[in-house]
Design an enzyme around this catalytic site. Structure first.
Site, mmCIF file in Angstrom:
data_model
loop_
_atom_site.group_PDB
_atom_site.id
_atom_site.type_symbol
_atom_site.label_atom_id
_atom_site.label_comp_id
_atom_site.label_asym_id
_atom_site.label_seq_id
_atom_site.Cartn_x
_atom_site.Cartn_y
_atom_site.Cartn_z
ATOM 1 N N ASP A 155 0.686 -1.262 0.002
ATOM 2 C CA ASP A 155 -0.113 0.151 0.092
ATOM 3 C C ASP A 155 0.918 1.171 -0.126
ATOM 4 O OD1 ASP A 155 -2.186 1.734 -0.131
ATOM 5 O OD2 ASP A 155 -3.096 1.144 2.338
ATOM 6 N N LYS A 156 0.206 2.336 -0.366
ATOM 7 C CA LYS A 156 0.676 3.681 -0.208
ATOM 8 C C LYS A 156 0.064 4.592 0.756
ATOM 9 C CE LYS A 156 -0.693 6.815 -2.366
ATOM 10 N NZ LYS A 156 -1.651 8.100 -2.317
ATOM 11 N N HIS A 157 0.568 5.509 1.523
ATOM 12 C CA HIS A 157 -0.240 6.286 2.130
ATOM 13 C C HIS A 157 0.329 7.836 2.111
ATOM 14 C CE1 HIS A 157 -2.884 7.410 5.285
ATOM 15 N NE2 HIS A 157 -1.966 8.591 5.750
ATOM 16 N N SER A 158 -0.632 8.663 1.793
ATOM 17 C CA SER A 158 -0.120 10.200 1.585
ATOM 18 C C SER A 158 -0.584 10.899 2.809
ATOM 19 C CB SER A 158 -0.638 10.503 0.243
ATOM 20 O OG SER A 158 -0.698 11.925 0.393
ATOM 21 N N THR A 205 -9.264 10.753 -0.641
ATOM 22 C CA THR A 205 -9.564 9.739 -1.563
ATOM 23 C C THR A 205 -11.035 9.152 -1.383
ATOM 24 O OG1 THR A 205 -7.405 8.975 -2.035
ATOM 25 C CG2 THR A 205 -8.873 7.379 -2.634
ATOM 26 N N ARG A 245 -7.247 14.024 20.109
ATOM 27 C CA ARG A 245 -5.921 14.857 19.842
ATOM 28 C C ARG A 245 -6.450 15.949 19.132
ATOM 29 N NH1 ARG A 245 -2.890 11.085 15.937
ATOM 30 N NH2 ARG A 245 -1.816 12.947 15.767
ATOM 31 N N SER A 256 -0.542 6.720 14.455
ATOM 32 C CA SER A 256 -1.680 6.604 14.118
ATOM 33 C C SER A 256 -1.773 6.020 12.652
ATOM 34 C CB SER A 256 -2.434 8.117 14.191
ATOM 35 O OG SER A 256 -3.474 8.296 13.432
ATOM 36 N N LYS A 264 -3.097 1.501 11.479
ATOM 37 C CA LYS A 264 -4.142 1.276 10.653
ATOM 38 C C LYS A 264 -3.614 0.546 9.445
ATOM 39 C CE LYS A 264 -5.218 5.805 10.670
ATOM 40 N NZ LYS A 264 -5.375 6.952 10.771
ATOM 41 N N LYS A 265 -2.108 0.813 8.989
ATOM 42 C CA LYS A 265 -1.605 0.237 7.989
ATOM 43 C C LYS A 265 -1.181 -1.219 8.216
ATOM 44 C CE LYS A 265 -2.194 3.161 5.113
ATOM 45 N NZ LYS A 265 -3.176 3.071 3.924
HETATM 46 N N1 URA Z 1 -3.633 11.083 9.408
HETATM 47 C C1 URA Z 1 -3.804 10.048 10.207
HETATM 48 O O1 URA Z 1 -3.908 8.908 10.128
HETATM 49 N N2 URA Z 1 -3.342 10.477 11.705
HETATM 50 C C2 URA Z 1 -2.992 11.391 12.152
HETATM 51 O O2 URA Z 1 -2.513 11.488 13.180
HETATM 52 C C3 URA Z 1 -2.229 12.563 11.327
HETATM 53 C C4 URA Z 1 -3.036 12.301 9.726
#
Ligand code: URA
Length: 452
Positions: free
Chosen positions: A85-88, A125, A173, A188, A192-193
């Site tokens: 996967d990619k995360h931006s 997205t 937060r 964070s 999730k990843k």
């Molecule tokens: N995106 C996230 O998923 N978590 C954060 O804390 C900041 C951006």
């Protein structure tokens, strides 16, 4: 088990926390019955203590794993493709995921992409996919896994089953001025990843006037932290720093970006910056998952997957499998909404586009209705901006520097004013070699640096 207030006291006083402390705060391994042991007030105090005193690498790995273990972790053992996967960190006109997911699937990867809604000035997205009629952005996990197994890619939204403790911590937060903490952001994102069961991850950390992190140094620090902590948690992680001093795609909005992604996938257009970013990130994914032996080999595979139509086919199949129209790729205009009030934004003077306030452009999309001011706001998928003049372009007074699709005249007028203000046009001509006036970056290269 330690008392929550003792854990807060320890972090307040600058001491290190243990794995057991994170389990106590976030109820590790509670899975379906995740029951927090700490109250919101305690989490808020703890988050502020972390904001002020930080977490070291091992602590951040401990927090990441505790957040991951607060819910389900997806199991892909029966799949004989690497899970990538990619995360931006988010940007404006960042249409990469819609192209990259199908492209990597067409090259043999399995991409279970869990994406987010727009945050502040950045597009999400999930909101873009929400512009496709019928597309189910939050399928149950069984359907999500089925689509990934059958097609190789599914792009969906966060579910409460994966890393639920992160959702609760993020909400705390968000209202306690503790979002901007590098270890908390790292944990964070990675929790999730990791919950999605990935083998490898490439991070796209944006730099520039539309980036989430305020400076190149901070973006670099976040990228390095994510790489180190990801690897510490057993996930092959690399990161690219990419330029967000101008929108990546030639457009920004929801339906308009889906249309752009389809045009790219079908080779009807080839917007250079968007393609450069997509190919660079996708090549990282293929190499880190051993689907390609070198970056050059990866780029060749990616070009073939695009040119042959295989990537477009993966996108079409994913859309249909998740409830969208079966002929979206053939007939996007039949299905994607477009706002009725259309106008151009004219350059107020002649000169060279020297800077673009990308955050302000993103906020102009939000003001049109294409993003949210508050979490509960609904989105207008049909509005957007497009045909942006790029950095370094020479324009004459009265030339179009962008175009607007708005719901009404008033919205279009407000957007035109915001777009005009976000462009700095200075007298002179563009010299060869680009400009270094945007934080020291060459305005023509999208990838600034690789980390890891
Ligand atoms: N995106 C996230 O998923 N978590 C954060 O804390 C900041 C951006």
């Amino acid at each position: 088990m330690a008392l929550v207030q003792e854990i807060i006291r320890n972090k307040r006083d600058g001491n290190r926390l243990s794995r057991a402390d994170f389990a106590c705060l976030f109820g590790a391994s509670a899975h379906d019955s995740w029951g927090p042991l700490a109250s919101d007030a305690q989490l808020a105090a703890w988050a502020m203590a972390v904001y002020l005193n930080g977490l070291d690498r091992d602590e951040t790995v401990g927090l990441t794993c505790a957040l991951r273990d607060s819910g389900r972790v997806l199991d892909w053992r029966d799949l004989d493709r690497p899970i990538v996967d990619k995360h931006s960190t988010g940007g404006v006109g960042d249409t990469v995921s819609l192209i990259l997911g199908p492209l990597v699937a067409a090259c043999g990867g399995a991409v279970p992409m869990i994406s987010g809604r727009g945050l502040g000035h950045t597009g999400g997205t999930l909101d873009k996919l929400g512009a496709i009629p019928g597309y189910v952005t939050t399928p149950d996990i069984a359907r999500f896994q089925r689509v990934v197994r059958e097609i190789g890619v599914a792009i969906v939204g966060q579910t409460a089953e994966l890393a639920p403790a992160d959702g609760r911590l993020y909400a705390v937060r968000d209202v306690t001025a503790t979002v901007e903490s590098i270890p908390l952001i790292t944990a964070s994102i990675l929790s999730k990843k990791l919950a999605a069961g990935l083998d490898s991850l490439v991070m796209d950390v944006k730099v520039g006037s539309g980036a989430f992190m305020p400076t190149l140094e901070k973006s670099r620090e976040l990228a390095a932290n994510i790489v180190e902590v990801g690897r510490g948690a057993g996930l092959a992680t690399t990161a690219l720093l990419t330029d967000m001093n101008q929108p990546l795609a030639p457009c920004a909005g929801n339906a308009i970006e889906v249309r752009c992604a389809i045009d790219v996938l079908t080779c009807a257009t080839n917007p250079q910056r968007l393609l450069d970013a997509t190919f660079a990130l996708a090549a990282e994914m293929l190499v880190s998952s051993a689907l390609a032996s070198t970056r050059d080999a990866a780029l060749q595979d990616l070009h073939r997957a695009l040119a042959s139509g295989r990537a477009a086919e993966c996108f079409a199949k994913m859309v249909a499998a998740l409830g969208g129209p079966g002929d979206l790729v053939e007939h996007p205009d039949r299905h994607l909404p477009r706002a009725p009030c259309r106008r151009a934004v004219h350059a107020p003077s002649s000169g060279v586009v020297r800077a673009i306030d990308v955050r302000a452009l993103g906020m102009a999309v939000v003001a049109l209705g294409g993003g949210r001011r508050r979490a509960e706001d609904s989105i207008d998928p049909a509005v957007g901006l497009y045909a942006f003049a790029q950095l370094g372009a020479t324009v004459k007074a009265g030339d179009a520097i962008a175009r607007i699709d708005a719901r009404d005249e008033a919205g279009a007028a407000r957007a035109a004013e915001a777009v005009t203000k976000s462009y700095s046009i200075e007298e002179g001509v563009q010299e060869d070699g680009g400009s270094d006036r945007h934080g020291g970056l060459d305005e023509r290269s999208v990838v600034i640096e690789k980390i890891g």
